[in-house]
Design a protein around this motif. Structure first.
Motif, PDB file in Angstrom:
ATOM      1  N   ASN A  14      -3.666  -0.884  -1.942  1.00 23.16           N
ATOM      2  CA  ASN A  14      -3.553  -1.770  -1.138  1.00 23.16           C
ATOM      3  C   ASN A  14      -2.278  -2.324  -0.893  1.00 23.16           C
ATOM      4  N   ASP A  15      -1.292  -1.294  -0.794  1.00 19.60           N
ATOM      5  CA  ASP A  15       0.012  -1.689  -0.680  1.00 19.60           C
ATOM      6  C   ASP A  15       0.634  -2.566  -1.523  1.00 19.60           C
TER       7      ASP A  15
ATOM      8  N   TYR B 258       7.713   2.337  -1.145  1.00 18.72           N
ATOM      9  CA  TYR B 258       7.123   3.303  -1.052  1.00 18.72           C
ATOM     10  C   TYR B 258       7.529   4.171   0.160  1.00 18.72           C
TER      11      TYR B 258
ATOM     12  N   ASP C  54       6.707   7.304   2.214  1.00 21.22           N
ATOM     13  CA  ASP C  54       5.789   8.281   2.726  1.00 21.22           C
ATOM     14  C   ASP C  54       6.023   9.757   2.903  1.00 21.22           C
TER      15      ASP C  54
ATOM     16  N   LYS D  98      -5.155  -8.652  -1.157  1.00 22.30           N
ATOM     17  CA  LYS D  98      -4.029  -7.765  -1.708  1.00 22.30           C
ATOM     18  C   LYS D  98      -3.044  -8.793  -2.645  1.00 22.30           C
TER      19      LYS D  98
ATOM     20  N   GLN E 206       1.390 -11.469  -3.295  1.00 23.40           N
ATOM     21  CA  GLN E 206       0.788 -10.780  -2.194  1.00 23.40           C
ATOM     22  C   GLN E 206       1.305  -9.904  -1.400  1.00 23.40           C
ATOM     23  N   ALA E 207       0.843  -8.742  -1.142  1.00 23.09           N
ATOM     24  CA  ALA E 207       1.287  -7.687  -0.416  1.00 23.09           C
ATOM     25  C   ALA E 207       0.576  -8.031   1.008  1.00 23.09           C
ATOM     26  N   THR E 208       1.585  -7.567   2.145  1.00 22.35           N
ATOM     27  CA  THR E 208       1.095  -7.770   3.519  1.00 22.35           C
ATOM     28  C   THR E 208       0.869  -6.133   3.917  1.00 22.35           C
ATOM     29  N   ASN E 209       1.566  -5.555   4.119  1.00 25.41           N
ATOM     30  CA  ASN E 209       1.740  -4.099   4.288  1.00 25.41           C
ATOM     31  C   ASN E 209       2.711  -3.039   3.225  1.00 25.41           C
ATOM     32  N   GLU E 210       2.537  -2.042   3.746  1.00 26.36           N
ATOM     33  CA  GLU E 210       3.339  -1.041   2.842  1.00 26.36           C
ATOM     34  C   GLU E 210       4.880  -1.091   3.003  1.00 26.36           C
ATOM     35  N   GLU E 211       5.674  -2.212   3.958  1.00 28.19           N
ATOM     36  CA  GLU E 211       7.050  -2.166   4.073  1.00 28.19           C
ATOM     37  C   GLU E 211       7.639  -2.811   2.788  1.00 28.19           C
TER      38      GLU E 211
ATOM     39  N   SER F 262       7.591  -6.656   2.708  1.00 30.09           N
ATOM     40  CA  SER F 262       6.316  -7.283   3.098  1.00 30.09           C
ATOM     41  C   SER F 262       5.407  -7.863   1.926  1.00 30.09           C
TER      42      SER F 262
END
Length: 371
Positions: free
Chosen positions: A223-224, A247, A249, A284, A298-303, A306
């Motif tokens: 979940n990022d 992260y 990729d 998340k 809290q994470a928003t996205n994989e950046e 974020s």
């Protein structure tokens, strides 16, 4: 203990609410009994009404423990006690002679010895963690030159920490936590992670210091979230510190094709709090608590950037039970009534005694004389 202080509320646990994702069930102890209230995590307002502690409870997604062990000493039987028992000369010789590392990696039932050429990993001053999303093993290690010149250097005095990463080919293991082939890997070293990797609240201006204890650290990268539980030089009563890691990729392919230079191959870490209990996958979020605070990450996205953090603090009065207050007031009222009755009865006795002493007869005797 503080938890048993009469009437003073302290948080002893938090639980997810299965009905309302923006609410937590907060369990409190006031030194007499346990009770629960609802916390609105959008506003930080704690409900005054007591609720059931179990009716709408939802389990946290737990932080996993991966079945991985690592030894940088190859076939040599050299644990921390054995290395510490060596004299200074022998320690220096072992460190200086280690130009390459034969790393023994055990993942589940499989064991493989990986030759890492031109890579130094200290015999005991290291720590490691694993991320399934990148099929990558991270190993933090002390510096070769620094520890060779002073092999008895205190672990808290290390000024240089390097990061060795081993990335396996993810092919045929997309649905598994671990790689299918332990012999198909790429590796790299990132020097001086203290200045080239720790950023933000974990950066050079902070008092955050990693403790290389030779153990596996826990991670959560679904979940990022990309969370790492570390060991650090902190007060022994404090809860474990957590970092967010970057992260990258397709890190295996980038290294395989020589495209992992610069930001493509540089991992960074930022401090995100401490003492996280578990994760709410709906939002998340990871939650933590102390006696008087509830906080989340809290994470928003994989950046990497974020993410956000929030913390709510409550004093004793906000956590105290109204039932305790009510029964205390009732007890106080009854006590006052008893005191008033006792005072009234004493006044009556004193008045009778004074009357008897004045006339030399009891009140009954006086009444008889008036007949």
């Amino acid at each position: 203990s503080e938890h048993q202080t009469f009437g003073a509320g302290h948080i002893i646990d938090i639980k997810l609410d299965s009905v309302e994702s923006q609410a937590l069930i907060v369990e409190i102890n006031n030194g007499i009994y346990d009770y629960c209230r609802s916390l609105n995590v959008q506003t930080g307002e704690m409900g005054f009404e007591e609720i059931s502690c179990s009716k709408n409870e939802l389990a946290f997604d737990e932080i996993p423990n991966y079945d991985i062990t690592v030894s940088p000493n190859g076939d040599i039987d050299l644990d921390e006690d054995a290395f510490t028992a060596l004299n200074t000369t022998d320690k220096t010789e072992i460190i200086e002679d280690r130009d390459d590392t034969n790393l023994t990696v055990t993942i589940g039932p499989r064991t493989e010895v990986l030759l890492l050429e031109d890579i130094f990993i200290h015999p005991i001053y290291f720590a490691y963690f694993y991320t399934p999303s990148m099929k990558t093993l991270f190993i933090l290690t002390a510096d070769q030159n620094e520890t060779a010149s002073d092999p008895d250097l205190d672990i808290g005095a290390l000024t240089k920490i390097h990061l060795v990463t081993i990335s396996w080919n993810p092919e045929s293991s997309e649905t598994s936590d671990f790689p299918a082939d332990l012999t198909d890997f790429e590796y790299a070293q990132q020097n001086t992670i203290k200045t080239n990797g720790l950023v933000g609240d974990a950066g050079a201006d902070s008092d955050f210091t990693l403790l290389l204890n030779g153990e596996l650290w826990r991670t959560y990268d679904d979940n990022d979230m990309f969370m790492l539980e570390t060991e650090s030089i902190i007060d022994s009563c404090s809860k474990p510190e957590w970092l967010r890691y970057k992260y990258i990729d397709n890190i295996y392919s980038l290294r395989k094709n020589g495209q992992d230079s610069g930001v493509n191959g540089t991992f960074i870490f930022d401090h995100i709090g401490k003492g996280y209990k578990g994760v709410d996958t709906r939002l998340k979020r990871a939650y933590a608590f102390t006696d008087h605070t509830v906080s989340y990450y809290q994470a928003t996205n994989e950046e990497f950037e974020s993410f956000s953090e929030e913390s709510f603090e409550f004093d004793h009065s906000e956590l105290s039970s109204y039932w305790v207050l009510m029964w205390f007031l009732i007890a106080l009222f009854i006590c006052c009534c008893c005191c008033c009755c006792a005072y009234y009865m004493k006044k009556r006795r004193d008045k009778r005694s004074a009357h008897q002493n004045r006339f030399g007869m009891t009140a009954e005797q006086e009444m008889m004389t008036q007949v």
